[in-house]
Design a protein around this motif. Structure first.
Motif, mmCIF file in Angstrom:
data_model
loop_
_atom_site.group_PDB
_atom_site.id
_atom_site.type_symbol
_atom_site.label_atom_id
_atom_site.label_comp_id
_atom_site.label_asym_id
_atom_site.label_seq_id
_atom_site.Cartn_x
_atom_site.Cartn_y
_atom_site.Cartn_z
ATOM 1 N N TYR A 324 2.348 0.470 -2.775
ATOM 2 C CA TYR A 324 3.405 0.361 -1.766
ATOM 3 C C TYR A 324 3.727 -0.820 -0.871
ATOM 4 O O TYR A 324 4.622 -0.889 -0.667
ATOM 5 C CB TYR A 324 3.134 1.640 -0.921
ATOM 6 C CG TYR A 324 2.074 1.375 -0.005
ATOM 7 C CD1 TYR A 324 2.074 1.141 1.387
ATOM 8 C CD2 TYR A 324 0.439 1.679 -0.505
ATOM 9 C CE1 TYR A 324 0.928 0.870 2.197
ATOM 10 C CE2 TYR A 324 -0.608 1.551 0.417
ATOM 11 C CZ TYR A 324 -0.278 0.979 1.849
ATOM 12 O OH TYR A 324 -1.376 0.700 2.523
ATOM 13 N N GLY A 327 6.199 -2.873 -2.856
ATOM 14 C CA GLY A 327 7.324 -1.813 -2.876
ATOM 15 C C GLY A 327 8.134 -2.405 -1.500
ATOM 16 O O GLY A 327 9.292 -2.604 -1.247
ATOM 17 N N TRP A 328 7.176 -2.352 -0.287
ATOM 18 C CA TRP A 328 7.910 -2.567 0.925
ATOM 19 C C TRP A 328 8.442 -3.987 0.882
ATOM 20 O O TRP A 328 9.416 -4.238 1.645
ATOM 21 C CB TRP A 328 6.911 -2.431 1.890
ATOM 22 C CG TRP A 328 6.557 -1.131 2.211
ATOM 23 C CD1 TRP A 328 7.206 0.135 1.898
ATOM 24 C CD2 TRP A 328 5.429 -0.571 3.246
ATOM 25 N NE1 TRP A 328 6.532 1.247 2.300
ATOM 26 C CE2 TRP A 328 5.758 1.206 3.247
ATOM 27 C CE3 TRP A 328 4.466 -1.073 3.884
ATOM 28 C CZ2 TRP A 328 4.737 1.797 3.594
ATOM 29 C CZ3 TRP A 328 3.598 -0.178 4.391
ATOM 30 C CH2 TRP A 328 3.635 1.209 4.449
ATOM 31 N N SER A 331 11.573 -4.301 -1.061
ATOM 32 C CA SER A 331 12.605 -3.698 -0.467
ATOM 33 C C SER A 331 13.405 -3.967 0.884
ATOM 34 O O SER A 331 14.388 -4.203 1.003
ATOM 35 C CB SER A 331 12.420 -2.164 -0.179
ATOM 36 O OG SER A 331 12.200 -1.311 -1.466
ATOM 37 N N THR A 337 7.794 -5.016 6.400
ATOM 38 C CA THR A 337 6.347 -4.647 5.943
ATOM 39 C C THR A 337 5.345 -4.757 6.926
ATOM 40 O O THR A 337 4.684 -3.731 7.067
ATOM 41 C CB THR A 337 6.044 -5.640 4.759
ATOM 42 O OG1 THR A 337 7.011 -5.362 3.551
ATOM 43 C CG2 THR A 337 4.678 -5.045 4.254
ATOM 44 N N ASN A 374 2.326 4.572 -5.626
ATOM 45 C CA ASN A 374 3.432 3.955 -4.906
ATOM 46 C C ASN A 374 3.667 5.317 -3.844
ATOM 47 O O ASN A 374 4.774 5.515 -3.572
ATOM 48 C CB ASN A 374 4.569 3.921 -5.929
ATOM 49 C CG ASN A 374 4.940 5.012 -6.464
ATOM 50 O OD1 ASN A 374 4.080 6.112 -6.901
ATOM 51 N ND2 ASN A 374 6.066 5.546 -6.842
ATOM 52 N N THR A 377 5.874 4.527 -0.845
ATOM 53 C CA THR A 377 7.282 4.131 -1.260
ATOM 54 C C THR A 377 8.044 5.450 -1.537
ATOM 55 O O THR A 377 9.265 5.237 -2.058
ATOM 56 C CB THR A 377 7.227 3.184 -2.092
ATOM 57 O OG1 THR A 377 6.631 3.598 -3.220
ATOM 58 C CG2 THR A 377 6.475 1.780 -1.620
ATOM 59 N N THR A 378 7.411 6.544 -1.438
ATOM 60 C CA THR A 378 8.304 7.776 -1.945
ATOM 61 C C THR A 378 8.365 8.808 -0.830
ATOM 62 O O THR A 378 7.365 8.833 -0.004
ATOM 63 C CB THR A 378 7.868 8.393 -3.151
ATOM 64 O OG1 THR A 378 6.375 8.646 -3.058
ATOM 65 C CG2 THR A 378 7.889 7.361 -4.347
#
Length: 400
Positions: A324, A327-328, A331, A337, A374, A377-378
């Protein structure tokens, strides 16, 4: 708004967060996870309940009165909320409304829950903590039964997993593993079941979810809790009535037989033996660092270009970033982050200060296990349940 009403609302919210997982909603015809559909259904019903309740409470009592009940958490709570608002605004600028429901469901819901829980009486807090303990236990039992039968309660297909994994009520296996491993140290003593039975069910459920890292970290956390009690047990023993000792012996015997039968005669045994197997999902946790090598200095700060985001599968063969933090960064960039990390962990770290060791263990387990998937991130109730359990546990300690 009366404490009794808030208690009933939080009781229903916790039930909704467990029972109505993302794929459960999909099976009911609500496009909560899949692409397309009405944007209003992309936010979970439990989050809507929290937002509506906070709004009504603020209208009735104003802003200052409810915040006072947060006590030493007030400043951190406000800063955490502001950090999330900042990320939401940046996300709206970059992506529009696409994906912003995830921030609200995953990040905002936990803060709103603490805001409401702080308004409750002690008796209500005890009941809610007990509710979470039973919900986690029931979810684990369902996972074991799913693994034994080879069928999931909800029709979900995860093609990236080479082994069958239970989905239970919280639907995604790794999300289940994260929540179960993190909350179990806090909730193990909150039910009428013996702690040994609770531990056994959680342990087997983690294998059913396929959470290899979760199993290891959970065992490590449990050892930290048990280790300080071992010297006293060996030297002084434990005082208890003969009836309780006899009942404990019987339950332990039954638990050992039950566990042995499950391991020997069900697929869980082979799953335990193959726990070190590295499938495509596990390999993705190593490959994900390749993405960072593709980022330019500006992308490190402000987030990856849409072209890179669309071609993640080209670099790691799957379109999911199994970490994650990475992922942050991809994104939102490193600045956002940092804001997300602050909003996720500053409040829990204040909660573990001067608290029982089990509160610290729960947070440590959550941090380590979450880095292996993850989940953050969901859309997930992970932070909602973690924040709530940590806050309720600390509140009961303060009143003890």
């Amino acid at each position: 708004m009366r404490s009794e009403n808030i208690y009933k609302i939080m009781f229903f919210t916790f039930l909704c967060s467990f029972i109505f997982g993302g794929y459960v909603l999909e099976s009911l015809g609500i496009q909560y996870v899949s692409e397309g559909g009405n944007p209003l259904v992309k936010i979970h019903i439990s989050t809507y309940i929290l937002m509506l309740t906070v709004g009504l409470l603020t209208l009735k009592q104003g802003i200052n009165a409810p915040l006072i009940n947060l006590k030493d958490l007030r400043g951190t709570w406000i800063l955490s909320l502001l950090c999330i608002v900042g990320v939401i605004l940046y996300g709206l600028f970059r992506f529009g409304t696409s994906g912003m429901a995830y921030i609200v469901d995953t990040m905002v819901s936990g803060l709103l829950a603490i805001y409401l829980l702080s308004q409750l009486k002690l008796e209500h807090k005890k009941k809610l903590l007990r509710l979470l303990a039973y919900l986690l236990f029931i979810n684990a039992v369902i996972a074991i039964l799913e693994f034994i039968s080879g069928n999931t309660l909800v029709d979900v297909d995860f093609s990236s997993f080479s082994h069958f994994r239970s989905t239970a009520l919280l639907t995604h296996p790794l999300n289940n593993a994260l929540i179960t491993a993190a909350l179990a140290p806090l909730l193990m003593n909150q039910t009428r079941f013996p702690a040994s039975l609770y531990f056994t069910v959680i342990f087997l459920a983690l294998f059913a979810f396929g959470g290899r890292a979760a199993v290891g970290v959970f065992l490590f956390g449990t050892f930290i809790l048990v280790a300080p009690k071992i010297p006293a047990f060996l030297t002084k023993g434990i005082k208890m009535t003969k009836m309780r000792f006899a009942a404990l012996q019987a339950l332990t015997f039954c638990a050992v037989i039950f566990t042995s039968l499950i391991i020997i005669f069900t697929p869980i045994g082979s799953r335990i033996l193959s726990k070190l197997h590295v499938d495509g999902s596990a390999q993705a946790r190593f490959d994900v660092f390749i993405i960072l090598e593709q980022l330019s200095p500006l992308e490190w700060i402000f987030g990856a270009s849409q072209e890179l985001i669309n071609n993640i599968a080209f670099y790691i063969e799957i379109d999911v970033i199994e970490n994650y933090l990475i992922g942050w960064i991809v994104s939102f960039g490193s600045i956002c982050t940092f804001l997300l990390i602050y909003s996720c962990y500053k409040l829990p770290m204040k909660l573990v200060r001067n608290s029982h060791i089990r509160v610290s263990v729960a947070l440590i387990v959550f941090i380590i296990v979450s880095l292996t998937n993850n989940a953050l991130t969901t859309k997930t109730p992970a932070l909602l349940l973690l924040f709530s359990a940590l806050y309720l546990s600390r509140s009961l300690e303060d009143k003890a």
